[in-house]
Design a protein around this motif. Structure first.
Motif, short mmCIF file in Angstrom:
data_model
loop_
_atom_site.label_atom_id
_atom_site.label_comp_id
_atom_site.label_asym_id
_atom_site.label_seq_id
_atom_site.Cartn_x
_atom_site.Cartn_y
_atom_site.Cartn_z
N ASN A 149 29.27 50.99 23.61
CA ASN A 149 28.11 51.88 23.76
C ASN A 149 27.33 52.03 22.47
OD1 ASN A 149 29.03 52.34 26.39
ND2 ASN A 149 30.26 54.10 25.74
N HIS A 150 26.10 52.45 22.59
CA HIS A 150 25.27 52.82 21.45
C HIS A 150 24.84 54.26 21.74
CE1 HIS A 150 21.68 53.05 18.90
NE2 HIS A 150 22.15 52.02 18.22
N PRO A 151 24.62 55.08 20.72
CA PRO A 151 24.17 56.45 21.01
C PRO A 151 22.95 56.48 21.94
CG PRO A 151 24.67 56.25 18.68
CD PRO A 151 24.86 54.89 19.29
N LEU A 152 22.17 55.40 21.98
CA LEU A 152 21.00 55.38 22.85
C LEU A 152 21.31 54.97 24.29
CD1 LEU A 152 18.37 53.91 20.36
CD2 LEU A 152 18.44 56.24 21.27
N GLY A 153 22.58 54.59 24.57
CA GLY A 153 22.90 54.25 25.95
C GLY A 153 24.21 53.49 26.08
N LYS A 154 24.75 53.47 27.29
CA LYS A 154 26.04 52.81 27.53
C LYS A 154 25.89 51.29 27.65
CE LYS A 154 29.08 54.88 30.25
NZ LYS A 154 29.74 55.67 31.33
N ASN A 155 26.90 50.59 27.16
CA ASN A 155 26.99 49.12 27.32
C ASN A 155 25.79 48.36 26.78
OD1 ASN A 155 29.52 49.26 28.68
ND2 ASN A 155 28.45 49.90 30.53
N LEU A 156 25.10 48.90 25.81
CA LEU A 156 23.90 48.23 25.31
C LEU A 156 24.25 47.09 24.35
CD1 LEU A 156 21.54 51.31 24.85
CD2 LEU A 156 21.48 49.56 26.65
N ILE A 157 25.46 47.13 23.79
CA ILE A 157 25.91 46.07 22.90
C ILE A 157 27.06 45.36 23.59
CG2 ILE A 157 26.97 45.60 20.65
CD1 ILE A 157 25.59 48.13 19.61
N GLY A 158 26.95 44.07 23.77
CA GLY A 158 28.02 43.40 24.50
C GLY A 158 27.80 41.91 24.64
N ALA A 159 28.67 41.27 25.41
CA ALA A 159 28.59 39.83 25.60
C ALA A 159 29.20 39.48 26.95
CB ALA A 159 29.33 39.10 24.49
N PHE A 160 28.78 38.34 27.52
CA PHE A 160 29.50 37.78 28.66
C PHE A 160 30.64 36.94 28.10
CE2 PHE A 160 25.50 38.74 30.75
CZ PHE A 160 25.95 39.24 31.96
N HIS A 161 31.85 37.29 28.44
CA HIS A 161 33.00 36.56 27.90
C HIS A 161 34.14 36.68 28.92
CE1 HIS A 161 35.31 34.63 24.78
NE2 HIS A 161 36.19 35.60 24.75
#
Lengths: 363, 363
Positions: A149-161
């Motif tokens: 998560n980022h303070p600006l929203g859930k799951n905004l930082i991530g990857a398909f893996h």
């Protein structure tokens, strides 16, 4: 040797899903059976709730062939933070994990997402294995989405893996509180409504006591539910099209979760309300004749409360659903049902949404 | 419309490489030609050196069809930190980039690596375009490696995420200091030695004045050099095998860079010394008869200093080369040359390495 319940095709590789009671004791054997050379090291990532119950048992399945480490995160959503991610990477580096090492994500969705993202970005990507210990995680452990998560929203930082395997020891689910069973079952019911109405019948006929369902029934239900998810994800791994169907019940569900305050309702409890709303909206917008009363009755039997929390305002819920849109004039896109098993995506007028919300909240 | 100089096949997609003087003025047109629908927003990521020179010109190539933002990082390796990564993600979120937005990485390798990793992990991956402005970056902009540093080592956090395109405006190279030309040229020479000896001839015959090489020669040289990299990377995107050949000169090169202190020598200057050493080692270990004297002469003509810095100790360099090995008894694996254009990987005895290091350092 454990039997493969399913195989999932992803963009990069095909991976097996094992579903059975007691699999945690066979973790090492299953990993060996993946056909890779021996992993150079194993890092079990878990949390403070699950770790004390099962981490040592998973660890005990390994002989001393390779170094094994356990990293225990705080329980809950807070572990999907940038800080925890960085600590996890530092932990892995200090354990000298290399590109031939494997991360074992032992826990619910938070552990799976965080450990999966660590695996996705450790030395540009290493293998990881999902070992879900909640019913809800049967959904998130398949499909390759990882993230924090980022303070600006859930799951905004991530990857398909996508994982190297999913090892579902269904025995571990029986330590869950009933609320958590309900949270997970909502996603099963969703899969039933969008693609496999047979699943709804299984739940009605065989899930008589929510958290004491016989393990054979549990295994079969999970397999069927993952099958639905897998079919959709295999056709649309990167969410260009039909993967959107998996958002059935989630448009309003997410808004309620956020507006009522995370933790007030479980994810599945909010989605259950969202599905109810989407079905009624399907009637208004598409003229679908879904048996909404039967849905209500069945959900109440399972202990769900389908009332939109009084703390939520219709206008605020609408604003939340529109927040991610590029332009304010853009309409909210809902997953609706033509009939059970036949979903489609439709933009819906603000007023139509608002009217139905108000109607629902004044009943 | 600009012409595609090369096309690179990656695991996930094929992307074009454009190489010509002045391409920055055509950035928007080239992006349109990628056959995707219009990007919802554009974020140019650059640094304090390159930004003031070229960012506005790149921006000016876009009409007002979509919002455009510029994020300027500090120049240098420090921008490959976790802190800068987080700031970059926050910047992108505040600009409301969505999954249909594009990041333009305008700068050298640091900007490309950091912006590429941001693109790889923003909402589970969005498109980005490499616009290298150094000669060295001809190497790093192709192959899909992105990443940032951890205090425990360089590039330890990252992802494979090939760009949507590489736009090489070779005009931007002529503002580089000569030291930077030399750093980049070492990788060209490396590509010549491991796969395309013709490139060595081009440099000898046509690169008469290092930083004032005619732009046609520069364009052709870059295209040929990228071709070598591309062929190897296409066969082995995830570094399971022959991609290791690209490490020619880098085993000792990296050790010298680290031991002499980053910034004392450029990357390419250290690699040039490493190649010299690897060639001599090829003679000792494989009995190769490479013309090491001709290499020395040519490199000196181009202004390289092939002396291992006196501040480095043979034992420390060896220890550095062995650091990433799992067991202390494991041998260092060197890329050696059977002959020009025929590389192979060989484990080399510690004593053989040490003896040659001492020999080289007492001359």
């Amino acid at each position: 040797m454990a039997e493969r319940a399913l195989e999932i095709r992803s963009e990069s590789h095909t991976y097996p899903i094992y579903i059975a009671a007691g699999l945690r004791h066979q973790t090492a054997d299953i990993l060996k059976g993946l056909g890779k050379s021996t992993f150079s090291a194993v890092l079990i990532v878990t949390d403070e709730t699950v770790g004390p119950l099962y981490a040592e048992e998973v660890a005990a399945s390994f002989a001393d062939e390779q170094p094994l480490y356990i990293c225990t995160l705080a329980a809950g959503e807070q572990s999907k933070s940038m800080e925890t991610y960085y600590e996890l990477m530092t932990f892995a580096l200090n354990c000298h994990l290399d590109r031939n090492s494997v991360i074992v994500a032992l826990g619910g969705g938070v552990v799976g997402d965080a450990a999966g993202f660590a695996a996705a970005t450790y030395m540009r990507g290493i293998d990881y294995v999902q070992m879900p210990t909640t019913l809800l995680a049967h959904d998130s452990s398949v499909g390759g989405k990882t993230g924090i998560n980022h303070p600006l929203g859930k799951n905004l930082i991530g990857a398909f893996h996508p994982p190297a395997a999913v090892i579902y020891d269904t025995e571990t689910l029986y330590t869950l509180p009933e609320k958590e069973w309900r949270s997970g079952l909502a996603e099963v019911i969703k899969h039933g409504w969008i693609q496999d109405p047979e699943l709804l019948k299984v739940i009605k006929d065989q899930w008589l006591d929510l958290s004491a369902v016989p393990v054979d029934v549990l295994n079969d239900t999970i397999r069927q539910s993952i099958q639905v998810k897998a079919e959709i994800v295999q056709l649309d791994e990167r969410e260009a099209g039909i993967r959107a169907f998996l958002n059935f019940g989630h448009t309003l569900g997410h808004a309620i979760e956020a507006e009522a305050g995370y933790g007030t309702l479980t994810h599945g409890e909010a989605v259950a309300i969202g599905m109810d709303f989407a079905m009624k909206l399907s009637g208004k917008v598409l003229g679908s004749s879904l048996d909404s009363e039967a849905y209500n009755e069945e959900m109440i039997r399972l202990g769900y409360d389908l009332t939109i929390p009084a703390s939520c305002e219709p206008e605020t819920l609408l604003a939340h659903m529109k927040r991610d849109k590029k332009a304010a004039e853009q309409k909210v896109r809902f997953v609706l049902l033509q009939e059970a098993g036949v979903p489609l995506v439709r933009p819906v007028e603000d007023d139509t949404i608002l009217d139905l919300l108000k109607e629902e909240m004044t009943i």
